[in-house]
Design an enzyme around this catalytic site. Structure first.
Site, short mmCIF file in Angstrom:
data_model
loop_
_atom_site.label_atom_id
_atom_site.label_comp_id
_atom_site.label_asym_id
_atom_site.label_seq_id
_atom_site.Cartn_x
_atom_site.Cartn_y
_atom_site.Cartn_z
N ASP A 303 -41.32 17.80 -51.04
CA ASP A 303 -41.94 17.79 -52.37
C ASP A 303 -42.08 19.22 -52.89
OD1 ASP A 303 -43.00 16.74 -54.69
OD2 ASP A 303 -44.98 16.34 -53.87
N GLY A 340 -47.61 19.98 -55.85
CA GLY A 340 -46.45 19.84 -54.98
C GLY A 340 -46.61 20.83 -53.85
#
Length: 413
Positions: A303, A340
């Site tokens: 991510d 993220g």
């Protein structure tokens, strides 16, 4: 014998031919011979057997059973892994997967290969339709040509079909209910480049879109969702097969309300993404999820954001400003919201091992499992004969990368 400790001393001609392998399909080596080697003395990973000391042979751009070439790569003191596959990554080294710029995709691909990632799914944020269509067109065009670095395995469409309450760093003003026509237009723009889609199954129209996407061979993942157990289970039975960054941006795993996690556990074969940076998921929960689902159902993802691999500071992600401080990437105006990660997938593997996950399980979650998820297991994800000739050599003491091999060549570090 080619000693990995002396890669920097390779002749310039060898670096020029072997150090810059290309992306989709790979470019033919000018002389051919450098693509034939024996990787000897290392502990080699296999999805079924774990680690065992054996020789890996390359014959051109494929793994072979035997090699007639005498060139050897000494992997003594190293683990030998297949190249990793990252199914969920928004950017790396300053490159943004949502930029619709082929130069950024190439920069990202080059940087990821240096980190031991051989394939990745550039992952979108929630963007206006015109921008998403541009990203799809750009990726489709990129995949038709040969490029250096990791291969693009297809687009991961994360948004716009997400729950507002669980949007995380996605732009709430651009979220919408699942729309088969919008999805069709994006697939058309990308000439089928979308391979993975995240959506919230409780939204109106989600189940028909899941069925439509699955018929087209697209993998559907549940994420950024308020779904309860029953709704998530119905979506998984309708064809969804994965959960996006498990435990993050979804209903909690409770003893009376097991939510998405409980539904994923109860539907056989469902795979679950897990971010093992130690920030998104506590190490104790990383251990718990590996035990709950088993190493065969966990797909490790990074991510990662465009600032990954860069100094800490302030950056932009789409229309949002993010701040990276002490390894955490958060929205600048909502510092309690993670945006993220800033870890590479290989660093996530190392951290998972430091949390107590066996190395073989961590490697499986970052290579073989994602290959299986995208139907690429006959080409990627292991070091078995017939697979693409890519590998990573990790020091057995430190787990630091000692060498990367792609398409049968040592990659210039």
């Amino acid at each position: 014998m080619l000693d990995i400790r002396k890669i920097a001393e390779l002749p310039e001609a060898h670096k020029r031919d072997c150090g810059k392998p290309t992306g989709i399909g790979g470019a033919a080596n000018r002389h051919g011979k450098e693509r034939h080697m024996q990787i000897t003395g290392g502990w080699v990973y296999d999805p079924d057997e774990g680690f065992a000391e054996r020789t890996v042979c390359t014959d051109g751009e494929k793994i072979a059973r035997i090699s007639t070439d005498t060139k050897r790569l000494d992997a003594a003191g190293c683990y030998v892994l297949p190249l990793l596959i990252d199914l969920h990554i928004h950017g790396y080294a300053g490159a943004d997967a949502g930029s619709a710029d082929p130069a950024e995709l190439e920069r990202m691909a080059r940087a990821l290969l240096m980190q031991g990632v051989g394939a990745f799914c550039p992952t979108t944020m929630t963007l206006p339709e015109a921008r998403l269509a541009a990203v799809c067109r750009c990726t489709a065009a990129y995949c038709k040509e040969r490029h250096p670095g990791a291969q693009v395995a297809g687009i991961h469409l994360e948004g716009p079909f997400l729950a507002p309450e669980r949007r995380g760093s996605h732009d709430g003003a651009l979220l919408q209910n699942p729309d088969p026509e919008l999805f069709r237009r994006l697939q058309e723009a990308g000439e089928g480049a979308v391979r993975l889609m995240t959506l919230a199954p409780e939204l109106p129209g989600a189940l028909p879109l899941i069925r439509m996407a699955v018929k087209q061979g697209i993998r559907v993942s549940l994420g950024h969702t308020q779904a309860d157990y029953d709704t998530a289970r119905a979506a998984l039975r309708a064809g969804a097969a994965q959960c996006t960054h498990l435990l993050n941006a979804m209903t909690p795993f409770g003893h009376r309300a097991p939510g998405v996690v409980g539904a994923a556990f109860d539907v056989p074969g469902t795979m679950v993404e897990l971010i093992c940076d130690g920030i998104h998921v506590h190490p104790a929960m990383v251990r718990a999820m590996f035990r709950l689902f088993g190493p065969e159902r966990v797909v490790m993802v990074s991510d990662a954001l465009p600032p990954a691999g860069l100094p800490e500071g302030t950056y932009h992600l789409g229309s949002r400003e993010i701040t990276v401080d002490h390894g955490r990437a958060v929205l600048s105006d909502k510092p309690e919201t993670l945006a993220g990660s800033v870890c590479s997938l290989m660093e996530c593997v190392r951290r998972a091992v430091s949390f107590g996950i066996p190395l073989a399980d961590a490697v499986r979650a970052a290579s073989w499992n994602p290959a299986c998820a995208l139907g690429m297991e006959t080409r990627k994800g292991s070091l078995r004969p017939g697979q693409e000739a890519g590998a990573v050599l990790l020091d057995r003491e430190t787990l630091e990368t000692r060498a990367v091999i792609a398409r049968g060549c040592v990659v210039e570090q």
